[in-house]
Design an enzyme around this catalytic site. Structure first.
Site, PDB file in Angstrom:
ATOM      1  N   GLU A 208      -5.207  -8.461   0.195  1.00  0.00           N
ATOM      2  CA  GLU A 208      -6.014  -8.115   1.378  1.00  0.00           C
ATOM      3  C   GLU A 208      -7.447  -7.844   0.968  1.00  0.00           C
ATOM      4  O   GLU A 208      -7.697  -7.274  -0.095  1.00  0.00           O
ATOM      5  CB  GLU A 208      -5.472  -6.869   2.098  1.00  0.00           C
ATOM      6  CG  GLU A 208      -4.238  -7.117   2.914  1.00  0.00           C
ATOM      7  CD  GLU A 208      -3.752  -5.885   3.662  1.00  0.00           C
ATOM      8  OE1 GLU A 208      -4.584  -5.103   4.148  1.00  0.00           O
ATOM      9  OE2 GLU A 208      -2.517  -5.722   3.740  1.00  0.00           O
TER      10      GLU A 208
ATOM     11  N   GLU B 117       0.804  -1.229   0.000  1.00  0.00           N
ATOM     12  CA  GLU B 117       0.000   0.000   0.000  1.00  0.00           C
ATOM     13  C   GLU B 117       0.835   1.276   0.000  1.00  0.00           C
ATOM     14  O   GLU B 117       0.677   2.141   0.867  1.00  0.00           O
ATOM     15  CB  GLU B 117      -0.978   0.002   1.186  1.00  0.00           C
ATOM     16  CG  GLU B 117      -2.027  -1.085   1.068  1.00  0.00           C
ATOM     17  CD  GLU B 117      -3.194  -0.936   2.030  1.00  0.00           C
ATOM     18  OE1 GLU B 117      -3.104  -0.139   2.975  1.00  0.00           O
ATOM     19  OE2 GLU B 117      -4.208  -1.625   1.824  1.00  0.00           O
TER      20      GLU B 117
HETATM   21  C1  BG6 Z   1      -4.503  -2.128   5.078  1.00  0.00           C
HETATM   22  C2  BG6 Z   1      -3.162  -2.542   5.621  1.00  0.00           C
HETATM   23  O1  BG6 Z   1      -4.528  -0.720   4.986  1.00  0.00           O
HETATM   24  O2  BG6 Z   1      -5.638  -2.420   5.787  1.00  0.00           O
HETATM   25  C3  BG6 Z   1      -3.193  -3.447   6.834  1.00  0.00           C
HETATM   26  O3  BG6 Z   1      -2.340  -3.077   4.631  1.00  0.00           O
HETATM   27  C4  BG6 Z   1      -4.341  -3.030   7.718  1.00  0.00           C
HETATM   28  O4  BG6 Z   1      -1.951  -3.378   7.473  1.00  0.00           O
HETATM   29  C5  BG6 Z   1      -5.629  -3.228   6.949  1.00  0.00           C
HETATM   30  O5  BG6 Z   1      -4.382  -3.674   8.948  1.00  0.00           O
HETATM   31  C6  BG6 Z   1      -6.849  -2.874   7.757  1.00  0.00           C
HETATM   32  O6  BG6 Z   1      -6.713  -1.577   8.238  1.00  0.00           O
HETATM   33  P1  BG6 Z   1      -6.825  -1.207   9.765  1.00  0.00           P
HETATM   34  O7  BG6 Z   1      -6.502   0.227   9.819  1.00  0.00           O
HETATM   35  O8  BG6 Z   1      -8.224  -1.525  10.147  1.00  0.00           O
HETATM   36  O9  BG6 Z   1      -5.840  -2.057  10.486  1.00  0.00           O
END
Ligand code: BG6
Length: 464
Positions: free
Chosen positions: A368, A166
């Site tokens: 993700e 990201e």
């Molecule tokens: C993404 C990241 O932005 O989303 C992760 O790559 C992150 O590291 C995931 O945990 C979810 O976001 P958050 O802020 O809820 O942890």
């Protein structure tokens, strides 16, 4: 489009799950690990935990991998903490740290789980941060040194590498993920350095590892116009280019997206190019695949350039802010939201996948996708039907995208096990496996498969 008949998932599809080092490992400062920016920043707010223990995966990886195998995972995406293997970011290698990842990889392979290794996931070594971090051009060289170490030590067993997780979120929402900068100009200089670092490591990977595959991993989404007013459509194009295409165009073409370059120059944000940069960017523009993280779409309206385009002043990486003279945040009334106000848009996943495929024609991995929500342990069980619903809807749309002709070879939802959110603590859970700890009470950190664990296991079994 409706299909009369859907093609099934290919038998060799890499069903996986993801984590990142600083959010799951804990063991900060153990066995020679140097501090990262995440350790130094600690908890983002009073009332939430820091990353020092996290899910204690560092000490319990064998138990975790055994559970991944029971779940039927074909792949596991994790990141290497740069400062665990190079405590100062460069120079002396911490062999204990190398040993941890080496053991983790062996453990995964023992169960035929494909390791997918992210080089960099928000955790710059603090020693480099103190020299200016990504704003300092020397960080590029340190990153290449780190990547070389990773390729040399693990490249005999790891086939898939992701470069920078990201990068667009780091640049646009650094406050959410632990990257500090003082101006937009500085952010885009950092972005330029990361592009160079990515290009050099992509080339290095191909130069030294014959069969390994490597690709970028930005957060890519569809951006909708609020209405069919062409002004709104233009605003959506603006934000899509600035938020998403800049990062993939650079990885694929080795060039700045032209709309974004015009914007950067107009605002005085354009980075300084040194002699040879253009050639480096071109030479490293041959990723083997594109990896994307997808959580939610965004909806925008035309900017008015009247000093009020930034409507939402609070937010995070998935909450639209608006930017003066570029776009305004708008609300999409057709889709729901999570309890953390992230839109839920499975169809947007399909449109995103189609757009990425149409533009680049490279195989796609999803590194993700997932739902962050508080879970409750009742009588030793976690009924996270809401997570199953979320994931099933996204998987259905992914299958439709594949029927549309999009080539997708892996799906690694966030997250394999519960871990610490980037800025919202432990209460915002994502895992298939519940970790028995609270924000501050570490309890016994027991691993408890959630209902979604059994659902995913069944899905993998029936599709493979
Ligand atoms: C993404 C990241 O932005 O989303 C992760 O790559 C992150 O590291 C995931 O945990 C979810 O976001 P958050 O802020 O809820 O942890």
């Amino acid at each position: 489009m409706f299909y009369k008949q859907l093609k099934p998932f290919p038998k060799n599809f890499l069903w996986g799950a993801s984590t990142s080092a600083f959010q799951v490992e804990g063991a900060a400062g153990i066995d020679g690990k140097g501090p990262s920016v995440q350790d130094a920043l600690g908890a983002r707010h009073p009332g939430i935990t820091d990353f020092s223990v996290a899910s204690d995966h560092y000490h319990r990886y064998k138990e975790d991998v055994k559970l991944f195998a029971e779940m039927g995972l074909k792949a596991y995406r994790f990141s290497v903490a740069w400062s665990r293997v190079l405590p100062l970011g460069r120079g002396e290698v911490n062999e204990k740290g190398v040993e941890f990842y080496s053991n983790l990889i062996d453990e995964l392979l023992k169960y035929n789980i494909e390791p997918i290794l992210t080089l960099y996931h928000f955790d710059l070594p603090q020693a480099l941060e103190e020299e200016g971090g990504w704003s300092n051009r020397n960080t590029i060289e340190a990153f290449v040194e780190f990547a070389k170490l990773v390729f040399e030590r693990f490249g005999d067993r790891v086939k898939y590498f992701l470069t920078i997780n990201e990068q667009n979120v780091i640049i646009l929402h650094g406050n959410a993920v632990g990257n500090k900068v003082s101006s937009k100009k500085e952010s885009y200089q950092q972005a330029h350095h990361m592009f160079l670092a990515q290009a050099r490591t992509t080339k290095l990977c191909h130069d030294i590892l014959e069969t390994a595959k490597i690709g970028p991993a930005p957060n890519i989404i569809s951006v909708y116009p609020e209405t069919c007013n062409p002004e709104d459509v233009l605003a959506a194009d603006n934000w899509m280019a600035i938020r998403c295409w800049l990062y993939l165009d650079m990885a694929y073409y080795g060039e700045y997206n032209s709309l974004v370059w015009s914007y950067l120059c107009d605002r005085g944000y354009e980075p300084t190019f040194e002699e040879g940069d253009a050639e480096i960017l071109k030479a490293g523009a041959n990723p083997d695949f594109i990896s994307i993280n997808y959580y939610a779409t965004m909806t925008v309206a035309a900017a008015k350039n009247d000093g009020n385009d930034v409507t939402f002043r609070e937010g995070d990486q998935q909450i639209t802010y608006g930017e003066e003279g570029v776009y305004r945040a708008a609300v999409n009334t057709h889709i729901g939201k999570t309890e953390y106000s992230w839109f839920i848009d499975p169809i947007g996943f399909r449109t995103t996948l189609r757009a990425v495929w149409d533009k680049y024609r490279l195989p796609i991995m999803i590194s993700e996708n997932g739902l962050g929500q508080g879970d409750t342990l009742v009588d030793g069980q976690v009924d996270d039907q809401y997570r199953i619903d979320y994931l099933q809807l996204h998987i259905d749309q992914m299958q439709l995208a594949m029927n549309d002709g999009v080539e997708i070879f892996s799906y690694c939802p966030w997250a394999a096990i519960d871990l610490v959110s980037t800025h919202q603590g432990y209460g915002k859970r994502y895992g298939f496996i519940y970790i028995d700890r609270d924000e501050f009470d570490l309890k016994d950190l027991a691993r408890i498969p959630k209902k979604s664990f059994y659902w995913y296991k069944d899905l993998i079994e029936t599709t493979s």
